[in-house]
Write a protein that holds these residues in place. Structure first.
Motif, PDB file in Angstrom:
ATOM      1  N   PHE A 105      -5.755  -3.450   3.253  1.00 33.52           N
ATOM      2  CA  PHE A 105      -5.791  -2.069   2.782  1.00 33.52           C
ATOM      3  C   PHE A 105      -6.117  -1.962   1.300  1.00 33.52           C
ATOM      4  O   PHE A 105      -5.737  -1.023   0.650  1.00 33.52           O
ATOM      5  CB  PHE A 105      -4.463  -1.380   3.078  1.00 33.52           C
ATOM      6  CG  PHE A 105      -4.053  -1.491   4.521  1.00 33.52           C
ATOM      7  CD1 PHE A 105      -4.801  -0.904   5.522  1.00 33.52           C
ATOM      8  CD2 PHE A 105      -2.922  -2.211   4.880  1.00 33.52           C
ATOM      9  CE1 PHE A 105      -4.442  -1.012   6.849  1.00 33.52           C
ATOM     10  CE2 PHE A 105      -2.548  -2.322   6.209  1.00 33.52           C
ATOM     11  CZ  PHE A 105      -3.305  -1.723   7.194  1.00 33.52           C
ATOM     12  N   THR A 109      -3.947  -7.114  -2.456  1.00 30.56           N
ATOM     13  CA  THR A 109      -2.672  -6.641  -1.921  1.00 30.56           C
ATOM     14  C   THR A 109      -2.228  -7.595  -0.832  1.00 30.56           C
ATOM     15  O   THR A 109      -3.045  -8.248  -0.195  1.00 30.56           O
ATOM     16  CB  THR A 109      -2.789  -5.222  -1.317  1.00 30.56           C
ATOM     17  OG1 THR A 109      -3.722  -5.255  -0.242  1.00 30.56           O
ATOM     18  CG2 THR A 109      -3.220  -4.203  -2.351  1.00 30.56           C
ATOM     19  N   ASP A 111      -0.861  -7.302   2.517  1.00 29.84           N
ATOM     20  CA  ASP A 111      -0.592  -6.405   3.618  1.00 29.84           C
ATOM     21  C   ASP A 111      -0.245  -7.221   4.854  1.00 29.84           C
ATOM     22  O   ASP A 111      -0.662  -8.361   4.993  1.00 29.84           O
ATOM     23  CB  ASP A 111      -1.821  -5.539   3.890  1.00 29.84           C
ATOM     24  CG  ASP A 111      -2.276  -4.788   2.649  1.00 29.84           C
ATOM     25  OD1 ASP A 111      -1.422  -4.203   1.967  1.00 29.84           O
ATOM     26  OD2 ASP A 111      -3.488  -4.795   2.369  1.00 29.84           O
ATOM     27  N   HIS A 124       2.054  -1.666  10.474  1.00 30.60           N
ATOM     28  CA  HIS A 124       1.312  -1.818   9.216  1.00 30.60           C
ATOM     29  C   HIS A 124       2.299  -1.813   8.058  1.00 30.60           C
ATOM     30  O   HIS A 124       3.112  -0.883   7.940  1.00 30.60           O
ATOM     31  CB  HIS A 124       0.329  -0.670   8.994  1.00 30.60           C
ATOM     32  CG  HIS A 124      -0.843  -0.699   9.900  1.00 30.60           C
ATOM     33  ND1 HIS A 124      -1.649   0.381  10.093  1.00 30.60           N
ATOM     34  CD2 HIS A 124      -1.374  -1.674  10.657  1.00 30.60           C
ATOM     35  CE1 HIS A 124      -2.617   0.082  10.935  1.00 30.60           C
ATOM     36  NE2 HIS A 124      -2.463  -1.168  11.297  1.00 30.60           N
ATOM     37  N   TYR A 126       2.053  -1.855   3.972  1.00 28.07           N
ATOM     38  CA  TYR A 126       1.126  -1.674   2.862  1.00 28.07           C
ATOM     39  C   TYR A 126       1.747  -2.303   1.615  1.00 28.07           C
ATOM     40  O   TYR A 126       2.689  -1.754   1.045  1.00 28.07           O
ATOM     41  CB  TYR A 126       0.842  -0.191   2.634  1.00 28.07           C
ATOM     42  CG  TYR A 126       0.303   0.494   3.871  1.00 28.07           C
ATOM     43  CD1 TYR A 126      -1.057   0.508   4.128  1.00 28.07           C
ATOM     44  CD2 TYR A 126       1.157   1.108   4.784  1.00 28.07           C
ATOM     45  CE1 TYR A 126      -1.569   1.125   5.269  1.00 28.07           C
ATOM     46  CE2 TYR A 126       0.655   1.719   5.926  1.00 28.07           C
ATOM     47  CZ  TYR A 126      -0.697   1.725   6.158  1.00 28.07           C
ATOM     48  OH  TYR A 126      -1.197   2.325   7.289  1.00 28.07           O
TER      49      TYR A 126
END
Length: 153
Positions: A105, A109, A111, A124, A126
């Protein structure tokens, strides 16, 4: 004389091309080095989350705000999502997701997502803002599905 000049020009061009090819292809820093993306652990998603939980049954649609969901690690690539016990919404069915890590995402990052085609539903995490989105699927007649969006506490 013209034939000799043509041969010398041709040999000159050939030597320049050969030198260029050798210079570009002999960079030892990228010989046999495979650039694997760094993979994080799923530990980042483990914790308590507060947010909105939504479900429905034959009696109606239910929505709770400030709901608490707990994510626990069940193995090196499995995360269990369950509503906090003792709450009005605790009757929803906990689910264990097989997950993977990556920069899904955004750049840089960590994720964490459920594997594509997961029968349990969708998970999910984030990494940029430490939020989760979980949508579970019924896998038996007694399962109670839920949809949760929340932020890590």
């Amino acid at each position: 004389m013209k034939k000799v000049n043509t041969k010398i020009a041709f040999l000159g061009m050939l030597s320049v091309l050969t030198l260029g090819t050798i210079t570009v292809s002999c960079n030892s820093s990228d010989d046999n080095v495979s650039q694997e993306p760094t993979k994080g652990t799923i530990d980042a998603a483990v914790g308590t989350y507060k947010g909105k939980i939504y479900t429905s049954d034959t009696n109606g649609v239910y929505e709770w705000f400030d709901a608490i969901v707990v994510v626990t690690k069940e193995g090196s690539n499995k995360l269990k999502v369950a509503a906090k016990s003792g709450e009005e919404y605790s009757y929803v069915t906990p689910k264990t997701f097989t997950v993977e890590t990556g920069a899904f995402f955004g750049e840089n990052t960590q994720d964490i997502v459920s594997l594509t085609g997961s029968l349990e539903g969708i998970f999910h995490y984030y990494g940029s803002n430490k939020n989760i989105n979980v949508i579970t699927a019924e896998q038996s007649a007694t399962d109670v599905w839920f949809d949760f969006e929340g932020v890590k506490q």
